[in-house]
Design an enzyme around this catalytic site. Structure first.
Site, PDB file in Angstrom:
ATOM      1  N   GLU A  66      -0.252   2.412   4.330  1.00  0.00           N
ATOM      2  CA  GLU A  66      -0.691   3.755   4.740  1.00  0.00           C
ATOM      3  C   GLU A  66      -0.704   3.915   6.253  1.00  0.00           C
ATOM      4  OE1 GLU A  66      -1.952   2.054   2.223  1.00  0.00           O
ATOM      5  OE2 GLU A  66      -1.880   3.398   0.497  1.00  0.00           O
TER       6      GLU A  66
ATOM      7  N   HIS B  44     -11.832   5.674  -6.366  1.00  0.00           N
ATOM      8  CA  HIS B  44     -10.762   6.589  -6.785  1.00  0.00           C
ATOM      9  C   HIS B  44     -11.292   7.962  -7.196  1.00  0.00           C
ATOM     10  CE1 HIS B  44      -8.574   2.762  -7.219  1.00  0.00           C
ATOM     11  NE2 HIS B  44      -7.460   3.429  -7.315  1.00  0.00           N
TER      12      HIS B  44
HETATM   13  C1  TPP Z   1      -4.482   1.183  -0.211  1.00  0.00           C
HETATM   14  C2  TPP Z   1      -3.950   1.601  -1.530  1.00  0.00           C
HETATM   15  N1  TPP Z   1      -2.794   2.285  -1.584  1.00  0.00           N
HETATM   16  C3  TPP Z   1      -2.297   2.662  -2.771  1.00  0.00           C
HETATM   17  C4  TPP Z   1      -2.939   2.363  -3.924  1.00  0.00           C
HETATM   18  C5  TPP Z   1      -2.382   2.837  -5.255  1.00  0.00           C
HETATM   19  N2  TPP Z   1      -1.825   1.730  -6.006  1.00  0.00           N
HETATM   20  C6  TPP Z   1      -2.549   1.070  -6.932  1.00  0.00           C
HETATM   21  S1  TPP Z   1      -1.729  -0.183  -7.596  1.00  0.00           S
HETATM   22  C7  TPP Z   1      -0.356   0.128  -6.676  1.00  0.00           C
HETATM   23  C8  TPP Z   1       0.842  -0.739  -6.814  1.00  0.00           C
HETATM   24  C9  TPP Z   1       0.512  -2.152  -6.562  1.00  0.00           C
HETATM   25  O1  TPP Z   1       1.625  -2.930  -6.729  1.00  0.00           O
HETATM   26  P1  TPP Z   1       1.539  -4.487  -6.618  1.00  0.00           P
HETATM   27  O2  TPP Z   1       0.777  -4.858  -5.385  1.00  0.00           O
HETATM   28  O3  TPP Z   1       2.901  -5.011  -6.738  1.00  0.00           O
HETATM   29  O4  TPP Z   1       0.651  -4.927  -7.839  1.00  0.00           O
HETATM   30  P2  TPP Z   1       0.959  -4.711  -9.381  1.00  0.00           P
HETATM   31  O5  TPP Z   1       0.415  -3.371  -9.728  1.00  0.00           O
HETATM   32  O6  TPP Z   1       2.421  -4.792  -9.572  1.00  0.00           O
HETATM   33  O7  TPP Z   1       0.221  -5.799 -10.088  1.00  0.00           O
HETATM   34  C10 TPP Z   1      -0.563   1.227  -5.859  1.00  0.00           C
HETATM   35  C11 TPP Z   1       0.431   1.802  -4.931  1.00  0.00           C
HETATM   36  C12 TPP Z   1      -4.161   1.666  -3.834  1.00  0.00           C
HETATM   37  N3  TPP Z   1      -4.886   1.367  -4.927  1.00  0.00           N
HETATM   38  N4  TPP Z   1      -4.635   1.283  -2.631  1.00  0.00           N
END
Ligand code: TPP
Lengths: 339, 337
Positions: A68, A137
């Site tokens: 971000e 959230h």
């Molecule tokens: C700071 C922040 N930005 C965006 C999100 C929204 N978000 C939740 S999970 C996710 C994807 C995460 O991907 P990854 O780190 O690969 O973990 P996975 O879900 O694949 O286990 C996003 C963008 C968040 N929770 N926190």
């Protein structure tokens, strides 16, 4: 809205109305583009960019890494050299991760440069609870963004407003924080209440910032609110119909704030209820009451605030329902100020 | 390790069933006995088991938003965790946290819904261990999408310059919601992030719990011996949507199929069979019974009373403070008296 009478009308969800405005601005101006997490293939977690990838491609509808600070700051930089980026912060709650770019760069660079630079960008973000997603959230944080000078803050409550406000936001030469409530978007997995889905003109139109909308006229009590709680306030006002005549004002923008409409109404009714899904202290509700007191103290006989208490937002359903103001809480407050 | 893995898998299958109850026909995220988002980790169990097998209760783990498999391997109280997910008063956090925010201080486990933000607190736990001359270690879990996040990169640097006993574990499941890994970063593997910070970066290329176990043995040993942090990346497979209700329109069917075929649990079963161990059925039954028991128990637990929302904001609430202050009587608002 007067110009919607001339154009063919369709009923749109709030998310469709937002997409409509973004698409139209992108067609008109090559400098407009979107970047954010999951805005391309997914179309935005809350459908705020649904379908744009197909028309505009990946250069214009940019998925970005989870970073971000990086991408919101990049939007600031692109805006300062004359582009018009729309950056999406997936949930307003995640603001902490990129806050420096938001409030020290995006919001302040115009001032610190003595208007040497402009930052014509939109920071679009989802707010609000009511579906048990707990403390990280579910926040609205209207007050946080409106408190920090230099950003205009927009909160639509209907599809018609969402479109007009988005057109205005993209065309504005200042940074605009555009906060949409998830529950109003009309997404498949989160049913919206009746209300946000409205007829929306096919044509482009803007809604000028700083014009609150009187969503319901009444003589006894003024309810001032925004976002999801416009619909809850209307429900409460309708429930009390015949007993108490309630006026419901939808602020639509927090910065600039339409103090005059609030004061006019309070002068008429003498009673003010402010409903805010943000935390109780140091926020929108306090601000509205203060302005009403400054400008209309002699006319005021009673004031109530219906807000989220100063607790992080709990997960379990009975707990979230307790803290998130419902139509019945609003009705109680309306009754309370008429006693 | 196998027992943790099948427990986690079965647990999530049962959670999924419970979650879907009441949400149909048109999926409504706020309906049913488990509201809110639910992120399942089916296919990622090896990363939890292989690392946590080296940990003690006194070691700290910070989990990401997909926490159940790690929680189970770390020994989080399964009943109270389930009660938490069902939003019950006897849940780990009295119903205040929910599935993304599981805290079990008894085994030093914490989770966060904000991407990569478990990394700095893990570094803090490692710092405390070093300052106090203890040999406990900290492990921060994150996804392949989280490797671009500032909090992670700053943590790598801080841990490295202070030689802290911490292990960063990337669960590489190829996806960050709808973003495939190759569009998140130009380094081929997340483990390469270590190169810029002067700590070892190790990748386990398939989700074989035994291979993870061996790699983690070195990394945890290194940390316990005071030799500083390691970044360990484990290939795992996301068998499901990002969250329950995610239709995965962005994901090729073949990819989901492939993820399902490369199943760490089946791989582990083959390993056990080849080693002549035939306790598989027994372990399965035992773990299923444990899961059933936890779910049944959780469902019988009371929901919190609404007023409990106002408790726990502070450990030491200021005198007279209340998060929902009594409104000042309306009559006095005119200020005449
Ligand atoms: C700071 C922040 N930005 C965006 C999100 C929204 N978000 C939740 S999970 C996710 C994807 C995460 O991907 P990854 O780190 O690969 O973990 P996975 O879900 O694949 O286990 C996003 C963008 C968040 N929770 N926190």
């Amino acid at each position: 809205m007067s110009d919607s009478e001339t154009a063919p009308e369709r009923e749109l969800t709030m998310s469709r109305a937002i997409v409509d405005a973004i698409a139209s601005e992108m067609r008109a101006n090559d400098d407009v583009f979107v970047m954010g997490e999951d805005v391309a293939d997914y179309g935005g977690i809350f459908d705020s960019t649904e379908g744009l990838l197909e028309e505009f491609g990946r250069e214009k509808i940019m998925d970005v890494p989870i970073s971000e600070t990086g991408f919101i700051g990049a939007a600031v930089g692109a805006a300062q050299v004359g582009m018009r980026p729309i950056a999406e912060l997936m949930f307003a709650d995640f603001f902490g991760v990129g806050m420096d770019q938001i409030y020290n760069q995006m919001a302040k660079n115009t001032y610190m440069s003595g208007s040497g630079v402009r930052v014509p960008m939109v920071l679009m973000t989802a707010v609000g609870g009511t579906y048990n997603d707990a403390a990280q959230h579910s926040q609205t944080l209207y007050g946080t963004f409106a408190h920090l000078p230099g950003m205009k803050v927009v909160v639509p409550s209907t599809a018609a407003d969402a479109k007009g406000l988005m057109h205005a936001a993209i065309r504005d030469d200042d940074p605009v924080v555009y906060m949409f409530h998830k529950r109003l978007m009309g997404i498949g997995w989160m049913p919206a209440p009746d209300g946000p889905k409205t007829p929306v003109s096919d044509e482009d139109y803007t809604i000028e910032f700083g014009n609150a909308d009187i969503k319901r006229r009444g003589d006894d009590v003024t309810v001032v609110t925004l976002g999801l709680h416009v619909h809850r306030a209307l429900e409460a006002a309708n429930d009390l119909d015949g007993e108490i005549d309630t006026e419901v004002i939808d602020l639509r923008t927090l910065v600039p704030l339409d103090t005059e409409t609030v004061l006019e109404s309070v002068r008429k009714t003498g009673r003010l209820v402010v409903v805010d899904e943000d935390y109780h202290s140091f926020g929108v509700s306090g601000e509205i009451v203060a302005r009403a007191a400054e400008g209309g103290l002699d006319d005021l006989s009673a004031v109530r605030r219906v807000t989220m208490p100063d607790t992080p937002i709990p997960y379990a359903r009975p707990l979230e329902q307790e803290v998130n103001p419902g139509a019945d809480d609003i009705a109680d407050a309306i009754r309370g100020v008429t006693e | 390790m196998y027992e943790w893995m099948v427990t986690a898998r079965h647990y999530e299958e049962r959670l999924q069933e419970e979650y879907l109850e009441g949400k149909q026909p048109a999926f409504d995220i706020s309906a049913g006995p488990i509201p809110g988002e639910l992120h399942l980790a089916a296919g990622q169990e090896a990363a939890a088991a292989g690392v946590c097998a080296h940990l003690r209760d006194s070691d700290t783990v910070t989990a990401p938003h997909r926490p159940h498999h790690v929680a189970i391997a770390k020994g989080v109280d399964l009943k109270r965790m389930t009660a938490e997910i069902f939003g019950r008063r006897t849940g780990l956090s009295k119903g205040k946290g929910g599935h993304m925010h599981l805290f079990d201080p008894a085994v030093n486990f914490a989770a966060s819904g904000i991407i990569a933000e478990g990394c700095p607190p893990a570094v803090g736990a490692a710092l405390a261990s070093k300052k106090r001359g203890e040999d406990s270690v900290a492990v921060a879990y994150l996804g392949d999408g989280a490797i671009s996040q500032g909090g992670f990169l700053e943590s790598l640097n801080l841990a490295s310059v202070h030689e802290l006993p911490v292990l960063f574990v990337i669960e590489d499941n190829d996806w960050a919601i709808s973003m495939p890994k190759e569009r998140v970063s130009d380094v081929k593997n997340g483990a390469q992030r270590a190169d810029g910070f002067g700590l070892p970066g190790v990748r386990v290329d398939h989700d074989d719990a035994c291979a993870v176990y061996e790699a983690a043995a070195k990394a945890v040993g290194r940390a316990r011996d005071g030799n500083g942090p390691t970044l360990l990346e484990v290939q795992v497979h996301r068998r499901m949507g990002h969250f329950m209700g995610d239709a995965e329109a962005y994901r090729p069917d073949a990819d989901t199929e492939r993820a399902k075929q490369r199943d760490s649990i089946e791989r582990m079963e083959r390993t056990l069979q080849n080693a002549g161990i035939d306790a598989i059925d027994e372990i399965r039954e035992r773990s299923h019974a444990r899961v059933e028991e936890a779910i049944e128990w959780a469902k019988e637990q009371p929901e919190p009373e609404p007023e409990e929302a106002y408790e726990d904001v502070f450990t030491n609430p200021p005198p007279g403070w209340h998060p929902d202050p009594e409104p000042t009587p309306a009559e006095s608002a005119g200020g005449d008296d």
